[in-house]
Design a protein around this motif. Structure first.
Motif, short mmCIF file in Angstrom:
data_model
loop_
_atom_site.label_atom_id
_atom_site.label_comp_id
_atom_site.label_asym_id
_atom_site.label_seq_id
_atom_site.Cartn_x
_atom_site.Cartn_y
_atom_site.Cartn_z
N VAL A 136 -2.83 39.46 13.11
CA VAL A 136 -2.83 39.26 11.42
C VAL A 136 -3.63 40.38 10.63
O VAL A 136 -3.15 40.77 9.93
CB VAL A 136 -3.60 37.76 11.26
N ILE A 137 -4.83 40.56 10.87
CA ILE A 137 -5.63 41.27 10.06
C ILE A 137 -5.32 42.65 10.19
O ILE A 137 -5.20 43.54 9.22
CB ILE A 137 -7.14 41.01 10.30
N PHE A 138 -5.21 43.32 11.37
CA PHE A 138 -5.03 44.83 11.67
C PHE A 138 -3.70 44.53 12.47
O PHE A 138 -3.99 45.39 13.72
CB PHE A 138 -6.13 45.53 12.25
N PRO A 139 -2.45 44.04 12.09
CA PRO A 139 -1.40 44.28 13.20
C PRO A 139 -0.96 45.64 13.60
O PRO A 139 -0.34 45.65 14.75
CB PRO A 139 -0.37 43.41 12.36
N ASP A 140 -1.40 46.58 12.80
CA ASP A 140 -0.74 47.94 13.18
C ASP A 140 -1.72 48.58 13.76
O ASP A 140 -1.70 50.02 14.03
CB ASP A 140 -0.33 48.52 11.85
N ALA A 141 -3.04 48.02 14.05
CA ALA A 141 -4.23 48.99 14.83
C ALA A 141 -3.40 49.22 15.98
O ALA A 141 -2.65 48.73 16.90
CB ALA A 141 -5.07 47.94 15.20
N PRO A 142 -3.65 50.49 16.34
CA PRO A 142 -3.17 51.17 17.52
C PRO A 142 -3.79 50.97 18.98
O PRO A 142 -3.07 51.07 19.74
CB PRO A 142 -3.17 52.88 17.34
N TYR A 143 -4.98 50.31 18.94
CA TYR A 143 -5.67 49.82 20.33
C TYR A 143 -5.95 48.43 20.01
O TYR A 143 -6.78 48.10 19.22
CB TYR A 143 -6.81 50.79 20.43
N LYS A 144 -5.47 47.63 20.93
CA LYS A 144 -5.82 46.32 21.07
C LYS A 144 -6.09 45.76 22.34
O LYS A 144 -5.48 46.20 23.28
CB LYS A 144 -4.63 45.66 20.45
N VAL A 145 -7.14 44.81 22.40
CA VAL A 145 -7.66 44.06 23.62
C VAL A 145 -7.67 42.48 23.25
O VAL A 145 -8.28 42.32 22.18
CB VAL A 145 -9.02 44.74 24.16
N PHE A 146 -7.22 41.78 24.23
CA PHE A 146 -7.56 40.52 24.46
C PHE A 146 -8.52 40.10 25.51
O PHE A 146 -8.09 40.23 26.60
CB PHE A 146 -6.41 39.66 24.45
N LEU A 147 -9.76 39.84 25.28
CA LEU A 147 -10.87 39.40 26.04
C LEU A 147 -10.86 37.94 26.46
O LEU A 147 -10.88 37.14 25.69
CB LEU A 147 -12.04 39.97 25.65
N THR A 148 -10.93 37.49 27.78
CA THR A 148 -10.88 36.07 27.96
C THR A 148 -11.86 36.07 29.12
O THR A 148 -12.20 36.79 29.98
CB THR A 148 -9.62 35.74 28.15
#
Length: 230
Positions: A136-148
């Motif tokens: 939502v906040i930075f949907p166009d960010a080029p680098y994304k991690v989902f940490l679980t």
């Protein structure tokens, strides 16, 4: 914003987002956004003012008038200053976390904080830690991690963290609270907790912090992994 490197790190409570995000930001020399602290700060400010947390418009008004800033005081976790008071310790309680989760489901509150979060995106880069940074906040960010991590391990981590800070807590109650918060965050209608479609999933269960940091850094191209100065 497109010219500014942004790495989003989303995930559930107790997944280690804060620890990993701060370490990665420090390694890179980038700015750091703890979005959860913003919601906790608003929840705390609302409590100080006697605002009803079930009234979205009232909480949103509180959010707009609340002054929040982060202060780095040596190594470790930044201090969070809310309306001139150091609220760092209070913001890390499960009560504050529950309040943050409750108001985070309110569209007016989320809207009130979007602009503030965008202002953290400045050179040389930003590591944004939260639950909807990549969606939502930075949907166009080029680098994304989902940490679980597993709920049991997350509860154990939080238990140790709070005990080390002198906070009295029960492990079984903590596990129940984390499970309930997971369900609430994933099921809310507005910005539910979920990985962005283009996020890299990193499961930290049974994994050393140093290894998790390296796995997160590996998401970035090699030319961005060297420390840079603002």
């Amino acid at each position: 914003m497109p010219m500014i490197p942004i790495l989003t790190i989303d995930g559930p409570s107790g997944s280690g987002k804060g620890t990993i995000s701060r370490a990665v930001a420090e390694r890179l020399g980038w700015r750091y956004l703890d979005s959860g602290a913003l919601y906790r700060a608003v929840g705390l400010a609302a409590a100080w003012e006697g605002v009803d947390l079930s009234d979205p418009e009232a909480v949103a008004l509180c959010a707009r008038r609340t002054e929040i800033r982060f202060e780095t005081q040596g190594a470790g976790e930044p201090h969070v200053i809310v309306n001139g008071k150091d609220a760092t310790r209070q913001l890390r309680t499960e009560t504050a976390g529950a309040a943050a989760s409750a108001i985070a489901a309110q569209p007016p509150v989320r809207a009130a904080l979007v602009g503030l979060q965008h202002r953290f995106a400045r050179l040389p880069g930003l590591v944004a830690d939260g639950r909807d940074m990549g969606t939502v906040i930075f949907p166009d960010a080029p680098y994304k991690v989902f940490l679980t991590a597993s709920a049991a391990e997350r509860a154990q981590r939080r238990y140790k963290q709070l005990k080390d800070k002198g906070v009295s807590v029960n492990l079984d109650s903590l596990l129940h609270e984390i499970a309930a918060r997971d369900e609430r965050d994933a099921g809310r209608a507005v910005a539910p907790l979920k990985p962005a479609q283009d996020a890299v999933i990193v499961d930290s269960t049974g994994t050393a912090i140093t290894e998790v940091i390296e796995r997160v850094l590996a998401v970035l191209p090699e030319n961005l992994r060297s420390p840079r100065q603002a």
